[in-house]
Design an enzyme around this catalytic site. Structure first.
Site, PDB file in Angstrom:
ATOM      1  N   LYS A 263       0.883  -1.081   0.122  1.00  0.00           N
ATOM      2  CA  LYS A 263      -0.103  -0.148  -0.076  1.00  0.00           C
ATOM      3  C   LYS A 263       0.852   1.259   0.176  1.00  0.00           C
ATOM      4  O   LYS A 263       1.710   1.210   0.817  1.00  0.00           O
ATOM      5  CB  LYS A 263      -0.890   0.030   1.156  1.00  0.00           C
ATOM      6  CG  LYS A 263      -1.591   1.474   1.495  1.00  0.00           C
ATOM      7  CD  LYS A 263      -2.654   1.353   2.666  1.00  0.00           C
ATOM      8  CE  LYS A 263      -3.105   2.601   3.145  1.00  0.00           C
ATOM      9  NZ  LYS A 263      -3.968   2.766   4.044  1.00  0.00           N
ATOM     10  N   ASP A 268      -2.762  10.164   3.632  1.00  0.00           N
ATOM     11  CA  ASP A 268      -4.012   9.626   3.713  1.00  0.00           C
ATOM     12  C   ASP A 268      -4.636  10.832   4.734  1.00  0.00           C
ATOM     13  O   ASP A 268      -4.641  10.682   5.941  1.00  0.00           O
ATOM     14  CB  ASP A 268      -4.012   8.422   4.399  1.00  0.00           C
ATOM     15  CG  ASP A 268      -5.708   7.846   4.723  1.00  0.00           C
ATOM     16  OD1 ASP A 268      -6.382   8.369   4.067  1.00  0.00           O
ATOM     17  OD2 ASP A 268      -5.830   6.860   5.239  1.00  0.00           O
ATOM     18  N   LYS A 275     -10.346  12.633   8.217  1.00  0.00           N
ATOM     19  CA  LYS A 275      -9.857  12.474   9.497  1.00  0.00           C
ATOM     20  C   LYS A 275      -9.615  13.743  10.406  1.00  0.00           C
ATOM     21  O   LYS A 275      -9.525  14.686   9.913  1.00  0.00           O
ATOM     22  CB  LYS A 275      -8.371  11.793   9.337  1.00  0.00           C
ATOM     23  CG  LYS A 275      -8.109  10.556   8.730  1.00  0.00           C
ATOM     24  CD  LYS A 275      -6.635   9.883   8.844  1.00  0.00           C
ATOM     25  CE  LYS A 275      -6.514   8.677   7.992  1.00  0.00           C
ATOM     26  NZ  LYS A 275      -7.091   7.433   8.722  1.00  0.00           N
ATOM     27  N   ASP A 286       1.528   6.492   5.463  1.00  0.00           N
ATOM     28  CA  ASP A 286       0.712   5.426   4.885  1.00  0.00           C
ATOM     29  C   ASP A 286       1.342   4.615   3.747  1.00  0.00           C
ATOM     30  O   ASP A 286       0.240   3.995   3.314  1.00  0.00           O
ATOM     31  CB  ASP A 286      -0.559   6.105   4.942  1.00  0.00           C
ATOM     32  CG  ASP A 286      -1.831   5.363   5.015  1.00  0.00           C
ATOM     33  OD1 ASP A 286      -1.626   4.306   5.623  1.00  0.00           O
ATOM     34  OD2 ASP A 286      -2.970   5.653   4.427  1.00  0.00           O
ATOM     35  N   ASP A 345     -12.287   6.940   3.568  1.00  0.00           N
ATOM     36  CA  ASP A 345     -10.951   6.873   4.592  1.00  0.00           C
ATOM     37  C   ASP A 345     -10.524   5.362   4.484  1.00  0.00           C
ATOM     38  O   ASP A 345      -9.416   4.937   4.825  1.00  0.00           O
ATOM     39  CB  ASP A 345     -11.211   7.175   6.001  1.00  0.00           C
ATOM     40  CG  ASP A 345      -9.928   7.474   6.816  1.00  0.00           C
ATOM     41  OD1 ASP A 345      -8.899   7.367   6.209  1.00  0.00           O
ATOM     42  OD2 ASP A 345      -9.866   7.596   8.094  1.00  0.00           O
ATOM     43  N   GLU A 347      -9.472   3.619   2.228  1.00  0.00           N
ATOM     44  CA  GLU A 347      -8.831   3.767   0.705  1.00  0.00           C
ATOM     45  C   GLU A 347      -7.811   2.547   0.412  1.00  0.00           C
ATOM     46  O   GLU A 347      -7.621   2.148  -0.636  1.00  0.00           O
ATOM     47  CB  GLU A 347      -8.184   5.147   0.449  1.00  0.00           C
ATOM     48  CG  GLU A 347      -6.863   5.362   1.211  1.00  0.00           C
ATOM     49  CD  GLU A 347      -6.707   5.049   2.522  1.00  0.00           C
ATOM     50  OE1 GLU A 347      -7.698   5.245   3.503  1.00  0.00           O
ATOM     51  OE2 GLU A 347      -5.432   4.976   2.870  1.00  0.00           O
ATOM     52  N   ARG A 349      -7.400  -0.497   0.893  1.00  0.00           N
ATOM     53  CA  ARG A 349      -7.878  -1.771   0.252  1.00  0.00           C
ATOM     54  C   ARG A 349      -8.434  -1.398  -0.978  1.00  0.00           C
ATOM     55  O   ARG A 349      -8.244  -2.350  -1.967  1.00  0.00           O
ATOM     56  CB  ARG A 349      -9.126  -2.466   1.109  1.00  0.00           C
ATOM     57  CG  ARG A 349     -10.339  -1.502   1.467  1.00  0.00           C
ATOM     58  CD  ARG A 349     -11.174  -1.706   2.540  1.00  0.00           C
ATOM     59  NE  ARG A 349     -10.622  -1.465   3.812  1.00  0.00           N
ATOM     60  CZ  ARG A 349     -11.101  -1.568   5.217  1.00  0.00           C
ATOM     61  NH1 ARG A 349     -12.096  -2.269   5.122  1.00  0.00           N
ATOM     62  NH2 ARG A 349     -10.252  -1.249   6.192  1.00  0.00           N
TER      63      ARG A 349
HETATM   64  N1  BES Z   1      -4.033   4.214   6.717  1.00  0.00           N
HETATM   65  C1  BES Z   1      -5.327   4.150   7.747  1.00  0.00           C
HETATM   66  C2  BES Z   1      -5.005   3.433   8.984  1.00  0.00           C
HETATM   67  C3  BES Z   1      -3.912   3.704   9.761  1.00  0.00           C
HETATM   68  C4  BES Z   1      -4.422   4.361  10.999  1.00  0.00           C
HETATM   69  C5  BES Z   1      -2.666   3.502   9.643  1.00  0.00           C
HETATM   70  C6  BES Z   1      -3.580   4.627  11.918  1.00  0.00           C
HETATM   71  C7  BES Z   1      -1.887   3.987  10.699  1.00  0.00           C
HETATM   72  C8  BES Z   1      -1.974   4.582  11.922  1.00  0.00           C
HETATM   73  C9  BES Z   1      -6.275   3.797   6.901  1.00  0.00           C
HETATM   74  O1  BES Z   1      -6.487   4.201   5.622  1.00  0.00           O
HETATM   75  C10 BES Z   1      -7.601   3.850   7.564  1.00  0.00           C
HETATM   76  O2  BES Z   1      -8.086   5.045   7.560  1.00  0.00           O
HETATM   77  N2  BES Z   1      -8.388   3.146   7.899  1.00  0.00           N
HETATM   78  C11 BES Z   1      -9.652   3.133   8.451  1.00  0.00           C
HETATM   79  C12 BES Z   1     -10.583   2.232   8.169  1.00  0.00           C
HETATM   80  C13 BES Z   1     -11.942   2.284   8.519  1.00  0.00           C
HETATM   81  C14 BES Z   1     -12.686   3.426   7.697  1.00  0.00           C
HETATM   82  C15 BES Z   1     -12.929   0.884   8.079  1.00  0.00           C
HETATM   83  C16 BES Z   1      -9.456   2.980  10.072  1.00  0.00           C
HETATM   84  O3  BES Z   1      -8.742   2.250  10.617  1.00  0.00           O
HETATM   85  O4  BES Z   1     -10.204   3.607  10.715  1.00  0.00           O
HETATM   86 ZN    ZN Z   2      -4.716   4.954   4.807  1.00  0.00          ZN
HETATM   87 MN    MN Z   3      -7.592   5.736   5.348  1.00  0.00          MN
END
Ligand code: BES
Ligand code: ZN
Ligand code: MN
Length: 495
Positions: A263, A268, A275, A286, A345, A347, A349
């Site tokens: 990824k 992000d 966020k 990210d 968010d 994204e 996947r």
């Molecule tokens: N890049 C984030 C995950 C992340 C969070 C990485 C904290 C490093 C530190 C990812 O893209 C994300 O935002 N995931 C969401 C998924 C949810 C919307 C299903 C999350 O974890 O809140």
């Molecule tokens: Zn992310």
């Molecule tokens: Mn995200």
């Protein structure tokens, strides 16, 4: 820093600091501890008796003047109980002493090699420790960079197997440098490391490590039908890139292609599902999955295993704007499956699944390992200690976990039962991209699984292990480069 072998005896070596690893249970009563205690007029025994030093892992004792030694200083470093000393403790010890001696303005050190760990592994561990420990995220510091650097890290060894030692050191250097390369990418601010910049870095690596490279721009991705990846990129002023680095040994098995997929979200923001601002700066990292893949490909190109490996990095920026995808939008992925984007968010996947379909359909991948900072939920489940591992091939999962144990990266398997798939059902499309809060790491992996077909696949969620909020005696804060050494060691074991 130069890492080299010296064959002097410990009392004759001409160095700023002689470093000796001391076992907690050996102390000064036997073996080298005793020899050193006698040679130094009882320094070790007095330290132990006064409980100033116990030989616990990463403990240090710095001794200024030892008349019987030619070395200007003596540094003792604890490595814990003798029976438990592996290359992991050696790597940490090397790191601890390099970081410590640097603060003392020491330029040259000689680390006395003891038996216990096989010589090649020991050489590798010490070289890795020396390089990983002296990495600091200080590229942009203009005031505190006058800290001195270790110029020579010597390994003191009188063994017959110098060739094995040299070989281990060479491997350790490649792994240390490749991991640090990945760490630099992760620490780099997103405005200086866009998807296009990732592509330029990959071009440099391709030259350096003799890999072939293919760069897919947005036009090419459109032709291929990568609507999922392009959907993420749509709100950004920066163009996405799908980066493919290929390594192939002439004697590689014809029927086997390993794909490492990362990824590469260079920033992000969350997109329209934006966020909170608190901590958002961390989202420059990210792309740690893609960085680990690039670092691993660099090492693989230099170590030349008998294998065929493709490194695929899905790079894009996730931004809100008038052109961004909106919650409720439906994207059509390269696989043909449609995705309702309920949360922009989620994204990672979205970019990964098109990259995975590409590795299956265009690169004939027979095994896939993906790495991604995919979910915040993994930090809740496992904290900064274990990386979550999930997948469809238990044998492959077991191999990666075992490799991780050897190189000192820990993986903990989470389940992937079908019931979790129910959280991803959409009313209007084949899948929705978020299953909500429960089991967030599992549903994230489950979404990816829907695109892996019958290809054995393993997913590593590195969201809580790719960066560290705390500095250790042997490691700085920030990017860890997690994954690089596991991937390389696993590929090497496939031969
Ligand atoms: N890049 C984030 C995950 C992340 C969070 C990485 C904290 C490093 C530190 C990812 O893209 C994300 O935002 N995931 C969401 C998924 C949810 C919307 C299903 C999350 O974890 O809140
Ligand atoms: Zn992310
Ligand atoms: Mn995200």
């Amino acid at each position: 820093m130069e890492i080299k072998v010296l064959t002097d005896s410990f009392y004759q070596v001409n160095t700023d600091a002689l470093v000796v690893a001391i076992y907690e249970d050996e102390a000064y009563q036997e073996g080298l501890g005793k020899e050193l205690d006698e040679a130094t007029g009882g320094i070790i025994s007095s330290l132990f008796e006064r409980k100033e030093f116990r030989g616990k892992a990463n403990e240090t004792a710095y001794i200024h003047l030892v008349p019987s030694l030619k070395a200007r200083r003596l540094l003792l470093v604890g490595v814990g109980k003798q029976a438990k000393v592996t290359s992991l403790q050696l790597r940490q010890a090397a790191g601890t002493v390099a970081r410590f001696l640097r603060t003392k303005k020491v330029k040259t050190l000689a680390f006395l090699l003891r038996d216990g760990v096989a010589i090649e592994q020991a050489g590798q561990a010490l070289a890795e420790g020396a390089l990983l420990s002296t990495f600091d995220p200080d590229t942009y510091k203009t005031r505190e960079r006058d800290r001195s650097q270790i110029e020579e890290f010597s390994i003191l060894s009188t063994t017959q197997n110098q060739a094995d030692l040299e070989k281990g050191i060479a491997v350790g250097k490649i792994l240390g440098d490749s991991t640090n390369f990945a760490r630099n990418l992760v620490n780099e601010p997103s405005s200086n490391l866009t998807p296009k910049d990732m592509a330029s870095k990959a071009e440099e690596i391709a030259k350096e490590a003799n890999l072939t490279i293919e760069l897919l721009d947005e036009e090419k991705m459109k032709e291929l039908g990568m609507g999922s990846l392009l959907g993420v990129s749509r709100g950004s002023a920066e163009e996405a890139r799908l980066i493919v680095l290929r390594y192939e040994h002439p004697e590689a098995k014809a029927e086997e292609t390993i794909a490492l997929v990362g990824k590469g979200i260079t920033f992000d923001s969350g997109g329209i599902s934006i966020k909170p601002s608190e901590g958002m700066e961390k989202m420059k990292g990210d792309m740690a999955g893609a960085a680990a893949v690039m670092g691993a490909m660099r090492a693989i190109g230099q170590l030349k295993p008998k294998a065929r490996v493709v490194g695929v990095m899905a790079c894009a920026e996730n931004m809100p704007s008038g052109t961004a995808i909106k919650p409720g939008d439906v994207l059509t992925s390269m696989s043909g499956q449609t995705i309702e984007v309920v949360n922009t968010d989620a994204e990672g996947r979205l970019v990964l699944v098109d990259a995975i379909t590409y590795t299956r359909e265009k690169l004939a991948a027979t095994k896939i390992i993906d790495l991604a900072t995919l979910t915040g939920a993994v930090g809740v489940a496992l904290g900064p200690v274990y990386t979550a591992i999930l997948g469809t091939c238990q044998e492959l999962i077991d191999q990666v976990i075992a490799t991780g144990n050897e190189v000192g990266e820990r993986y903990w398997q989470l389940p992937l039962d079908e019931e979790y798939g129910e959280q991803l059902r959409s009313d209007i499309a084949d899948l929705k991209n978020s299953g909500g809060r429960p089991a967030g790491t599992i549903t994230g992996a489950y979404f990816i699984k829907e695109f892996t077909g019958d290809t054995p696949w393993v997913h590593l969620d590195i969201a809580s292990t790719a960066t560290s909020n705390e500095k250790k005696p042997y490691l700085s804060k920030g990017a860890t480069g997690v994954g690089v050494r596991t991937l390389v060691a696993w590929v090497m074991s496939q031969n």
